[in-house]
Write a protein that holds these residues in place. Structure first.
Motif, PDB file in Angstrom:
ATOM      1  N   LYS A   1       1.845  -0.808  -7.134  1.00 14.58           N
ATOM      2  CA  LYS A   1       1.482   0.388  -6.373  1.00 14.58           C
ATOM      3  C   LYS A   1       2.254   0.493  -5.068  1.00 14.58           C
ATOM      4  O   LYS A   1       2.451   1.588  -4.547  1.00 14.58           O
ATOM      5  CB  LYS A   1      -0.018   0.385  -6.088  1.00 14.58           C
ATOM      6  CG  LYS A   1      -0.884   0.612  -7.328  1.00 14.58           C
ATOM      7  CD  LYS A   1      -2.359   0.661  -6.967  1.00 14.58           C
ATOM      8  CE  LYS A   1      -3.223   0.937  -8.195  1.00 14.58           C
ATOM      9  NZ  LYS A   1      -4.672   0.975  -7.855  1.00 14.58           N
ATOM     10  N   ARG A   2       2.700  -0.627  -4.540  1.00 18.27           N
ATOM     11  CA  ARG A   2       3.411  -0.615  -3.265  1.00 18.27           C
ATOM     12  C   ARG A   2       4.864  -0.185  -3.430  1.00 18.27           C
ATOM     13  O   ARG A   2       5.505   0.256  -2.475  1.00 18.27           O
ATOM     14  CB  ARG A   2       3.350  -2.009  -2.637  1.00 18.27           C
ATOM     15  CG  ARG A   2       3.994  -2.070  -1.254  1.00 18.27           C
ATOM     16  CD  ARG A   2       3.945  -3.471  -0.678  1.00 18.27           C
ATOM     17  NE  ARG A   2       4.612  -3.529   0.614  1.00 18.27           N
ATOM     18  CZ  ARG A   2       4.830  -4.627   1.307  1.00 18.27           C
ATOM     19  NH1 ARG A   2       4.408  -5.787   0.831  1.00 18.27           N
ATOM     20  NH2 ARG A   2       5.443  -4.594   2.465  1.00 18.27           N
ATOM     21  N   ASP A   3       5.418  -0.311  -4.641  1.00 18.52           N
ATOM     22  CA  ASP A   3       6.848  -0.109  -4.856  1.00 18.52           C
ATOM     23  C   ASP A   3       7.192   1.361  -5.067  1.00 18.52           C
ATOM     24  O   ASP A   3       6.560   2.049  -5.876  1.00 18.52           O
ATOM     25  CB  ASP A   3       7.329  -0.902  -6.081  1.00 18.52           C
ATOM     26  CG  ASP A   3       7.136  -2.394  -5.916  1.00 18.52           C
ATOM     27  OD1 ASP A   3       7.515  -2.913  -4.853  1.00 18.52           O
ATOM     28  OD2 ASP A   3       6.608  -3.036  -6.841  1.00 18.52           O
TER      29      ASP A   3
ATOM     30  N   PHE B   1       0.245  -0.423   6.807  1.00 17.38           N
ATOM     31  CA  PHE B   1       0.279  -1.401   5.729  1.00 17.38           C
ATOM     32  C   PHE B   1      -0.897  -1.274   4.761  1.00 17.38           C
ATOM     33  O   PHE B   1      -0.761  -1.573   3.584  1.00 17.38           O
ATOM     34  CB  PHE B   1       0.331  -2.815   6.320  1.00 17.38           C
ATOM     35  CG  PHE B   1       1.618  -3.097   7.038  1.00 17.38           C
ATOM     36  CD1 PHE B   1       2.800  -3.247   6.336  1.00 17.38           C
ATOM     37  CD2 PHE B   1       1.658  -3.180   8.413  1.00 17.38           C
ATOM     38  CE1 PHE B   1       4.003  -3.479   6.991  1.00 17.38           C
ATOM     39  CE2 PHE B   1       2.858  -3.430   9.083  1.00 17.38           C
ATOM     40  CZ  PHE B   1       4.024  -3.581   8.367  1.00 17.38           C
ATOM     41  N   GLN B   2      -2.084  -0.817   5.238  1.00 14.26           N
ATOM     42  CA  GLN B   2      -3.234  -0.703   4.341  1.00 14.26           C
ATOM     43  C   GLN B   2      -3.307   0.672   3.678  1.00 14.26           C
ATOM     44  O   GLN B   2      -3.416   0.781   2.464  1.00 14.26           O
ATOM     45  CB  GLN B   2      -4.525  -1.002   5.100  1.00 14.26           C
ATOM     46  CG  GLN B   2      -5.776  -0.966   4.211  1.00 14.26           C
ATOM     47  CD  GLN B   2      -7.038  -1.320   4.979  1.00 14.26           C
ATOM     48  OE1 GLN B   2      -6.977  -1.850   6.085  1.00 14.26           O
ATOM     49  NE2 GLN B   2      -8.195  -1.026   4.402  1.00 14.26           N
TER      50      GLN B   2
ATOM     51  N   HIS C   1       4.523  -8.800   7.189  1.00 15.73           N
ATOM     52  CA  HIS C   1       4.401  -8.050   5.934  1.00 15.73           C
ATOM     53  C   HIS C   1       5.714  -7.907   5.168  1.00 15.73           C
ATOM     54  O   HIS C   1       5.780  -7.139   4.208  1.00 15.73           O
ATOM     55  CB  HIS C   1       3.830  -6.657   6.227  1.00 15.73           C
ATOM     56  CG  HIS C   1       2.400  -6.670   6.649  1.00 15.73           C
ATOM     57  ND1 HIS C   1       1.357  -6.614   5.751  1.00 15.73           N
ATOM     58  CD2 HIS C   1       1.831  -6.763   7.879  1.00 15.73           C
ATOM     59  CE1 HIS C   1       0.214  -6.654   6.402  1.00 15.73           C
ATOM     60  NE2 HIS C   1       0.473  -6.741   7.704  1.00 15.73           N
TER      61      HIS C   1
ATOM     62  N   GLY D   1      -0.930   3.099   3.889  1.00 16.31           N
ATOM     63  CA  GLY D   1       0.363   3.569   3.404  1.00 16.31           C
ATOM     64  C   GLY D   1       0.901   4.801   4.094  1.00 16.31           C
ATOM     65  O   GLY D   1       1.671   5.560   3.497  1.00 16.31           O
TER      66      GLY D   1
END
Length: 479
Positions: free
Chosen positions: A327-329, A55-56, A240, A58
């Motif tokens: 940035k996560r997508d 999760f941090q 999350h 990636g």
């Protein structure tokens, strides 16, 4: 040299998904045997590892190493279709060919108020009654016209005829019919699925997504071994799984752009109900695919339209689609290209079957009755056309009085809609060969056959390699 006696293949018993992911991830980063890695994991916290590396930082492939088995019960067919809309997904839904849905009741959309729910429930109950009546009459018609082969037992004959009658009767099932789905997915796919469902337009899907998160934070509901450790299924994942706002906002942004920039004049054109295009420009293909779900127009028209635009205008559509991305997508699936694009108008029943083909990119427009309804040949042969049409007409008319998106729960499987399938040749060959066979449903058999014809028209050499059974070749007692 003396051969080694070291065991090279080691099987692992079932483990909690996050523990399994942790063990296999450590195994890839250590010279230790898997036996040592598992013993190491027993005494260390998988939560801290996943929080940091998945999760941090990636490292998403870690989440592919743990798998979760989930079952959904008492959900609508509409919800089941949305749940299954994952490319890396393994699962099964209850079959409308082998199960009798006449006494199943129906799911009422939670968006409806009391009066709207009453209108919906009355119309859904009438469709179910029609389903039961049509099934009985089609069964009698088939039994009276298809003698039992001497080589077939009476029980097998009854099952085959009943299944063929369900093939017809299922067209009077609506999206609100309850069903069950069993799935096995990786942690990463489950996270993506839940985030997508939390951003759904359907309240049923949003609430189901929350229930999945709660279930992952709890112990398993059903155990194979009563002595298994009592620990949560995937507690780190549960913390999350927020809504995928990029998916929701990009759709809204593209809808607004299309409403402001595209004129209704384009809607007059029409294309074949099975249309095949081989895109030659990737950027144009992406733009057409982005606009496909949010406009009423076929892919061919959108592709030709985007081809005539300047690069700046095509970039404008892409910028609109990406303006909510973080940035996560990941990039939206609309950015994925394949060499062949099939744009198909088909009934929802057929779509539910073809939707199972995961080796392609799939997109749909809003469900509606704009393209009318499929009428099986057996309905006409049995003299049931008027009765069948009345059931569909009344349900469709009632649906128009109900607010969206809940009104879609009343749409029968007979309703036609438009769907986009992007695939390579190997997948096109597989679909044509598998789905055109005499054991299949008549609706998707016609589509599979037409897919071969379309491929042959633009790629004669490749089309010649595709095996497909013509829809006029039939054997009703095979299934």
């Amino acid at each position: 040299m003396k051969p080694s006696t070291t065991q090279r293949v080691l099987t692992l018993s079932p483990m909690p998904p996050e523990k399994c992911a942790f063990a296999l991830a450590r195994y890839s980063r250590s010279p230790d045997s898997i036996r040592d890695s598992i013993e190491w994991v027993r005494t260390h916290d998988s939560t801290k590892f996943l929080e940091s590396f998945y999760f941090q930082y990636g490292h998403a492939s870690i989440a592919d190493l743990g798998h979760v088995a989930l079952c959904f019960e008492g959900i609508s067919e509409l919800a089941a279709t949305e749940i299954e809309d994952e490319q890396l997904w393994d699962g099964q839904a209850r079959s409308s060919r082998y199960q009798d849905f006449s006494k199943s009741g129906f799911v009422t959309p939670p968006e409806f108020d009391t009066s709207q729910a009453a209108v919906y429930q009355e119309a859904a109950a009438e469709l179910l009654a029609g389903y039961n009546e049509i099934h009985a009459k089609v069964f009698d018609h088939l039994a009276g016209n298809l003698p039992r082969p001497e080589t077939m037992t009476p029980a097998a004959y009854q099952r085959n005829v009943k299944a063929r009658a369900f093939d017809v009767a299922r067209y009077l099932l609506c999206f609100g019919i309850p069903t069950g789905v069993g799935q096995v997915t990786s942690i990463r796919t489950l996270e993506r699925q839940v985030r997508r469902l939390k951003a759904s337009e359907y309240e049923e899907l949003r609430s189901l997504a929350s229930e999945i998160s709660e279930a992952c934070a709890a112990e398993p509901c059903v155990r194979w071994n009563a002595n298994d450790d009592h620990e949560a299924v995937a507690p780190t994942l549960a913390r999350h799984m927020d809504a995928d706002e990029h998916v929701r906002r990009s759709r809204e942004d593209l809808c607004a752009w299309a409403a402001q920039n595209l004129t209704a004049a384009y809607s007059a054109a029409s294309v074949d109900h099975v249309d095949l295009i081989k895109p030659t420009d990737t950027m144009t293909d992406i733009v057409a695919t982005l606009l496909y779900p949010v406009t009423p127009w076929p892919y061919r028209m959108l592709y030709e339209m985007a081809s005539s635009w300047t690069t700046a205008r095509r970039n404008e559509v892409i910028d609109v689609a990406l303006q909510s991305r973080t940035k996560r997508d990941e990039l939206l699936r609309n950015f994925r290209s394949e060499p062949y694009v099939f744009d198909i108008v088909m009934d929802i029943g057929a779509y539910r079957d073809l939707h199972r083909h995961r080796r392609c990119q799939q997109f749909r427009k809003e469900y509606s009755t704009h393209f009318g309804f499929e009428t099986p040949a057996l309905i006409m042969e049995a003299g049931l056309s008027e009765m069948y049409g009345q059931f569909l007409s009344r349900a469709s008319n009632t649906a128009t009085t109900l607010p969206a998106p809940g009104a879609q729960y009343l749409i029968p499987f007979a309703a036609r809609s438009r769907f986009l399938f992007k695939m390579d040749f190997a997948e096109a060959e597989y679909i044509a060969r598998l789905r055109s066979g005499v054991k299949g449903h008549f609706s998707y058999r016609k589509i599979a056959w037409e897919m071969k014809q379309k491929m042959t028209s633009i790629e004669p050499e490749l089309g010649a390699l595709m095996e497909a059974t013509p829809p006029w070749v039939e054997d009703p007692l095979q299934r």
